[in-house]
Design an enzyme around this catalytic site. Structure first.
Site, PDB file in Angstrom:
ATOM      1  N   CYS A  75       0.849  -1.205   0.000  1.00 45.15           N
ATOM      2  CA  CYS A  75       0.000   0.000   0.000  1.00 45.15           C
ATOM      3  C   CYS A  75       0.882   1.252   0.000  1.00 45.15           C
ATOM      4  CB  CYS A  75      -0.943  -0.001   1.201  1.00 45.15           C
ATOM      5  SG  CYS A  75      -2.385  -1.073   0.986  1.00 45.15           S
ATOM      6  N   ASN A  93       1.305 -16.937  -3.804  1.00 44.07           N
ATOM      7  CA  ASN A  93       1.468 -17.630  -2.535  1.00 44.07           C
ATOM      8  C   ASN A  93       0.347 -17.173  -1.606  1.00 44.07           C
ATOM      9  OD1 ASN A  93       3.914 -18.856  -3.377  1.00 44.07           O
ATOM     10  ND2 ASN A  93       5.022 -16.971  -2.933  1.00 44.07           N
ATOM     11  N   HIS A 103      -0.707 -10.464  -4.269  1.00 45.92           N
ATOM     12  CA  HIS A 103       0.223 -10.143  -5.355  1.00 45.92           C
ATOM     13  C   HIS A 103       0.460 -11.366  -6.215  1.00 45.92           C
ATOM     14  CE1 HIS A 103       2.464 -11.273  -1.738  1.00 45.92           C
ATOM     15  NE2 HIS A 103       3.368 -11.816  -2.522  1.00 45.92           N
ATOM     16  N   HIS A 138      -6.508  -2.977  -1.129  1.00 42.22           N
ATOM     17  CA  HIS A 138      -5.826  -3.876  -0.193  1.00 42.22           C
ATOM     18  C   HIS A 138      -6.678  -5.118   0.042  1.00 42.22           C
ATOM     19  CE1 HIS A 138      -3.113  -5.065   3.099  1.00 42.22           C
ATOM     20  NE2 HIS A 138      -4.221  -5.586   3.612  1.00 42.22           N
ATOM     21  N   ASP A 157      10.253  -6.991  -8.443  1.00 43.53           N
ATOM     22  CA  ASP A 157      10.495  -7.563  -7.120  1.00 43.53           C
ATOM     23  C   ASP A 157      11.890  -7.141  -6.657  1.00 43.53           C
ATOM     24  OD1 ASP A 157       9.156 -10.199  -5.453  1.00 43.53           O
ATOM     25  OD2 ASP A 157      11.245  -9.649  -5.005  1.00 43.53           O
ATOM     26  N   HIS A 183       3.153 -13.064  -8.717  1.00 46.23           N
ATOM     27  CA  HIS A 183       4.545 -13.054  -9.179  1.00 46.23           C
ATOM     28  C   HIS A 183       4.568 -13.427 -10.665  1.00 46.23           C
ATOM     29  CE1 HIS A 183       6.525 -13.291  -5.087  1.00 46.23           C
ATOM     30  NE2 HIS A 183       5.336 -13.774  -4.768  1.00 46.23           N
TER      31      HIS A 183
HETATM   32  P1  AMP Z   1       5.408 -13.585  -1.049  1.00 37.66           P
HETATM   33  O1  AMP Z   1       6.422 -14.471  -0.389  1.00 37.66           O
HETATM   34  O2  AMP Z   1       4.607 -14.275  -2.093  1.00 37.66           O
HETATM   35  O3  AMP Z   1       4.565 -12.834  -0.048  1.00 37.66           O
HETATM   36  O4  AMP Z   1       6.244 -12.508  -1.859  1.00 37.66           O
HETATM   37  C1  AMP Z   1       6.576 -11.242  -1.393  1.00 37.66           C
HETATM   38  C2  AMP Z   1       7.543 -10.667  -2.387  1.00 37.66           C
HETATM   39  O5  AMP Z   1       7.598  -9.262  -2.201  1.00 37.66           O
HETATM   40  C3  AMP Z   1       8.981 -11.207  -2.244  1.00 37.66           C
HETATM   41  O6  AMP Z   1       9.383 -11.799  -3.484  1.00 37.66           O
HETATM   42  C4  AMP Z   1       9.780  -9.952  -1.903  1.00 37.66           C
HETATM   43  O7  AMP Z   1      11.074  -9.955  -2.485  1.00 37.66           O
HETATM   44  C5  AMP Z   1       8.904  -8.844  -2.458  1.00 37.66           C
HETATM   45  N1  AMP Z   1       9.060  -7.538  -1.826  1.00 37.66           N
HETATM   46  C6  AMP Z   1       9.007  -7.262  -0.500  1.00 37.66           C
HETATM   47  N2  AMP Z   1       9.172  -5.945  -0.290  1.00 37.66           N
HETATM   48  C7  AMP Z   1       9.312  -5.376  -1.520  1.00 37.66           C
HETATM   49  C8  AMP Z   1       9.517  -4.041  -1.978  1.00 37.66           C
HETATM   50  N3  AMP Z   1       9.616  -3.008  -1.120  1.00 37.66           N
HETATM   51  N4  AMP Z   1       9.635  -3.819  -3.309  1.00 37.66           N
HETATM   52  C9  AMP Z   1       9.553  -4.853  -4.177  1.00 37.66           C
HETATM   53  N5  AMP Z   1       9.347  -6.129  -3.808  1.00 37.66           N
HETATM   54  C10 AMP Z   1       9.239  -6.395  -2.495  1.00 37.66           C
HETATM   55 ZN    ZN Z   2      -1.848  -3.293   1.210  1.00 37.58          ZN
END
Ligand code: AMP
Ligand code: ZN
Length: 114
Positions: free
Chosen positions: A7, A87, A100, A46, A30, A102
């Site tokens: 957010c 995930n 999100h 959100h 990412d 990927h």
């Molecule tokens: P998940 O494990 O599916 O919740 O994935 C979360 C993803 O968010 C991970 O691949 C992190 O590397 C990525 N992530 C976390 N913080 C940031 C950020 N500030 N900017 C870009 N990616 C992020």
């Molecule tokens: Zn959010």
């Protein structure tokens, strides 16, 4: 959501390498890429996880897949292929509590689970 990192990215309070944005959806690189191309496509609304979706979100989720294809095309990987992963929850390995998608591409992705 006040303490949600994604957010904050949406509100431009935290920087991100944004590759796509419209009124409802944003996509950014990412921070810890697991493949040469690793982009997160997220709704601006959100939604804590896939498990929290409601019927009202059906159109939005459909649009997210259209955006994923647009981003894949712009990144030049539409022909060679890509993988989309969501995930969900603790056992699903979800770390950030904002839905999100990927988008992974740019190499032959290994370790298929299914
Ligand atoms: P998940 O494990 O599916 O919740 O994935 C979360 C993803 O968010 C991970 O691949 C992190 O590397 C990525 N992530 C976390 N913080 C940031 C950020 N500030 N900017 C870009 N990616 C992020
Ligand atoms: Zn959010």
């Amino acid at each position: 959501m006040e303490d949600c990192i994604f957010c904050k990215i949406i509100k431009k309070e935290v920087p991100a390498d944004v590759v796509y944005e419209d009124d409802e959806i944003i996509a950014f690189k990412d921070i810890q890429p697991a493949a040469p191309i690793h982009i997160l496509v997220i709704p601006k609304k959100h939604i804590a996880s896939l498990a929290q979706l409601t019927k009202d979100d059906e159109t939005l989720i459909g649009r997210i897949y259209t955006v994923i294809n647009e981003v894949a095309s712009k990144q030049g990987v539409k022909e060679r292929g890509y993988r989309v992963i969501v995930n969900c929850g603790e056992d699903g390995g979800q770390e950030v509590g904002h839905l999100h998608f990927h988008l992974l591409a740019g190499k032959k992705l290994g370790e298929k689970i299914v």
